[in-house]
Each structure stands twice: as C-alpha cells, then as structure tokens.
Design an enzyme around this catalytic site. Structure first.
Site, PDB file in Angstrom:
ATOM      1  N   ASP A   1       7.441  73.103  -7.291  1.00  0.00           N
ATOM      2  CA  ASP A   1       8.792  73.564  -6.960  1.00  0.00           C
ATOM      3  C   ASP A   1       8.792  75.088  -7.049  1.00  0.00           C
ATOM      4  OD1 ASP A   1      11.638  73.338  -6.486  1.00  0.00           O
ATOM      5  OD2 ASP A   1      11.900  73.919  -8.569  1.00  0.00           O
ATOM      6  N   SER A   2       9.857  75.692  -6.538  1.00  0.00           N
ATOM      7  CA  SER A   2      10.001  77.139  -6.661  1.00  0.00           C
ATOM      8  C   SER A   2      10.234  77.537  -8.125  1.00  0.00           C
ATOM      9  CB  SER A   2      11.184  77.597  -5.817  1.00  0.00           C
ATOM     10  OG  SER A   2      12.340  76.879  -6.193  1.00  0.00           O
TER      11      SER A   2
ATOM     12  N   CYS B   1      10.649  70.816  -4.114  1.00  0.00           N
ATOM     13  CA  CYS B   1      11.597  71.821  -3.636  1.00  0.00           C
ATOM     14  C   CYS B   1      12.044  71.460  -2.214  1.00  0.00           C
ATOM     15  CB  CYS B   1      10.882  73.168  -3.635  1.00  0.00           C
ATOM     16  SG  CYS B   1      11.856  74.513  -2.989  1.00  0.00           S
TER      17      CYS B   1
ATOM     18  N   CYS C   1      19.105  69.771  -2.553  1.00  0.00           N
ATOM     19  CA  CYS C   1      18.546  70.876  -3.339  1.00  0.00           C
ATOM     20  C   CYS C   1      18.280  70.338  -4.733  1.00  0.00           C
ATOM     21  CB  CYS C   1      19.541  72.035  -3.394  1.00  0.00           C
ATOM     22  SG  CYS C   1      19.031  73.366  -4.500  1.00  0.00           S
TER      23      CYS C   1
ATOM     24  N   HIS D   1      18.704  71.406  -7.593  1.00  0.00           N
ATOM     25  CA  HIS D   1      19.678  71.658  -8.662  1.00  0.00           C
ATOM     26  C   HIS D   1      20.951  70.809  -8.546  1.00  0.00           C
ATOM     27  CE1 HIS D   1      17.050  75.043  -9.069  1.00  0.00           C
ATOM     28  NE2 HIS D   1      17.748  75.581 -10.054  1.00  0.00           N
TER      29      HIS D   1
ATOM     30  N   GLU E   1      21.815  77.000 -13.266  1.00  0.00           N
ATOM     31  CA  GLU E   1      20.869  77.619 -14.220  1.00  0.00           C
ATOM     32  C   GLU E   1      21.611  78.291 -15.368  1.00  0.00           C
ATOM     33  OE1 GLU E   1      17.423  79.541 -12.704  1.00  0.00           O
ATOM     34  OE2 GLU E   1      16.989  77.852 -11.380  1.00  0.00           O
TER      35      GLU E   1
HETATM   36  N1  DGL Z   1      14.148  74.393  -5.437  1.00  0.00           N
HETATM   37  C1  DGL Z   1      15.011  74.965  -4.421  1.00  0.00           C
HETATM   38  C2  DGL Z   1      15.398  73.854  -3.429  1.00  0.00           C
HETATM   39  O1  DGL Z   1      15.442  72.691  -3.746  1.00  0.00           O
HETATM   40  C3  DGL Z   1      16.238  75.622  -5.022  1.00  0.00           C
HETATM   41  C4  DGL Z   1      15.939  76.923  -5.750  1.00  0.00           C
HETATM   42  C5  DGL Z   1      15.364  77.992  -4.837  1.00  0.00           C
HETATM   43  O2  DGL Z   1      16.092  78.507  -3.964  1.00  0.00           O
HETATM   44  O3  DGL Z   1      14.192  78.296  -4.986  1.00  0.00           O
HETATM   45  O4  DGL Z   1      15.665  74.159  -2.289  1.00  0.00           O
END
Ligand code: DGL
Length: 267
Positions: A10-11, A73, A184, A186, A152
C-alpha cells in the site's frame, strides 16, 4: 510454495484494512506487508509515478519469495496492476475487480456510486470494471481527498468529518445510488458517517472484504492455500516505523507490534 507469504503493499497505512480482512479469512497464511510511508500519498500522483513506485515496492516483496501479490492501495490497483501483472510472473490482484463484482451483485436499481482518491476516480477503473461485468449499470463517481487525512487524524466520528462527508456525498445521494463502493483503503473506517449521510438503505461495499474473498478463491484454484498453525506476519515501511505503528493499530488492531525499515533503493 504454499508456505510462501502473500505480499500486500500500500502507499502507507491504509492497506492494513485489506491485510486485516485477508488474515481474518485466511488465518493459515503467512503474510508480508510493505507500506510506502516515505512517498504517501499516492492518490494525488500521476500514473507514471504510481507505476514506478508500485514496481519498486513489488520488487522488494518479490525478494521475500511471495507466492501472490495484493495491491491493497486502490490508487495503485487502478493505475499500476496491469503493468505489475505483465512484469512479475506471479498472480497479482488489485482491489478494483473484487469491489466492482461485489457492487454489481449488491445493486438492485443498477445505480452504483464510487468514491476514492483523485487518482482512482480519474482513472475510471471502477466504472470500467463495473461496465465489463454489467453494461446496463450506471456509475456515479466522486473523489473525496479530504477523507484520508481525516481518518489518519482519528476524526472518524467527528462533526467536521460529517460536514465534509455531506459536501462530498450529496451529489451521489441525489443520483439515487443504492450501492456505494468505498474505493479507498481508509474509507471503511468512515462507514458509520458515510452510512448516516447516504441513508441506511444504501449498501456500502468494502473493497477490503471483497478482496480477501477473491484472494481465497484464487489461491484455492491454484492449489496454493496454506493452513499453517504458526503463521508469521511481517511489516515493512519506507519511512520510520513509529507513526506507522501508532496510527496503524487503528486500522489493523491487535498484532501490529513491530515494523522494519525497508530499503527499496535501486529496485
Ligand atoms: N491507499 C490509498 C488508496 O487506497 C489512499 C492513500 C493515498 O492517497 O496514498 O487509494
């Protein structure tokens, strides 16, 4: 090969929601997670950059002999999974197709909403995956970039988040979608607020849950399922682990005790 870990990237922190669902559904699997915390967010970056970052983090996981790669991600799934699939030589799964499939089976009025980062929404990946499954479904999309920092910050139940959610989601409500894809990592943490705004009758599709089900299906089809008793779950990050551990517990819960710094330079 069965005992080799499932690699999840993931990012940053958010992909832990996907990992959590995978370990819940597949308790016998070893896993290795890499959060690219030094370069987060991915959501506002170009396709070229996301492809390069994703390839670098995937290469790190490949060095740990993963049997299967999951792009947790949504942004990386939307922009980089096709290239990773071509380059890596192991099965690669993103969260888009599983989420799209679950949404199409849930909708009754064939009007599906999708929310995600700017990159995910701009890519049109969910809309085309939904069209491929059922061309008669109409998709309505909205980027919700402020949701990531709000989660976050831990403001999952806050009035400020409620106001932001109303502002983002009113158009989708007016479009009378009966199903909404939380596109997403989050957003599953905002289910309560999103459901309050959209109304209890709107089905929320958590791509994380749908992805875990798909991981199980593919591993079993390829005879790669493991049912080990002493499983290991390792966590790597590209920036210092402290913040990842502190914030990550809200996403993952118990079992996130230690994370190591990953060196991805030159990959
Ligand atoms: N993990 C990213 C997503 O699901 C969200 C956070 C980011 O923008 O890196 O798109």
């Amino acid at each position: 090969m069965m005992k080799n870990p499932i690699g999840v990237f993931d990012s940053g922190i958010g992909g832990l929601t996907v990992l959590r669902e995978i370990t819940r559904l597949l308790p016998g699997e070893n896993t290795i997670y890499l959060g690219d915390t030094a370069r987060v967010p991915y959501g506002s970056k170009s396709k070229e950059t996301i492809e390069r970052y994703s390839f670098e983090v995937a290469s790190f996981l490949m060095r740990h002999d993963i049997k299967f790669l999951v792009a947790a991600c949504n942004t990386a799934s939307a922009l980089a999974v096709p290239k990773l699939t071509l380059k890596l030589g192991i099965p690669v799964l993103g969260v888009i197709e599983p989420g799209a499939k679950a949404a199409v089976s849930a909708t009754r009025n064939k009007r599906i909403g999708v929310i995600g980062t700017e990159g995910t929404i701009r890519s049109g990946a969910y809309a085309s995956a939904i069209k491929m499954i059922d061309p008669s479904v109409e998709t309505f999309v909205r980027a919700c970039p402020l949701f990531v920092p709000l989660v976050e910050e831990g403001w999952n139940e806050d009035d400020v988040t409620m106001l932001v959610a109303e502002r983002y989601l009113n158009g989708l409500k007016a479009a009378e979608v009966d199903t909404l894809v939380l596109g997403c990592t989050h957003y599953p943490l905002l289910k309560d607020i999103i459901s309050k705004v959209m109304g209890a009758s709107v089905r929320l599709i958590d791509s994380a849950e749908a992805t875990a089900v798909e991981v199980k299906r593919i591993l079993s089809e390829k005879a790669l399922l493991n049912s080990g008793a002493n499983t290991s779950h390792s966590f790597f990050v590209t920036d210092s682990p402290e913040r990842f551990l502190a914030v990550g517990r809200r996403f993952y819960g118990e079992g996130l005790e230690r994370a190591e710094l990953a060196n991805i330079e030159g990959l």
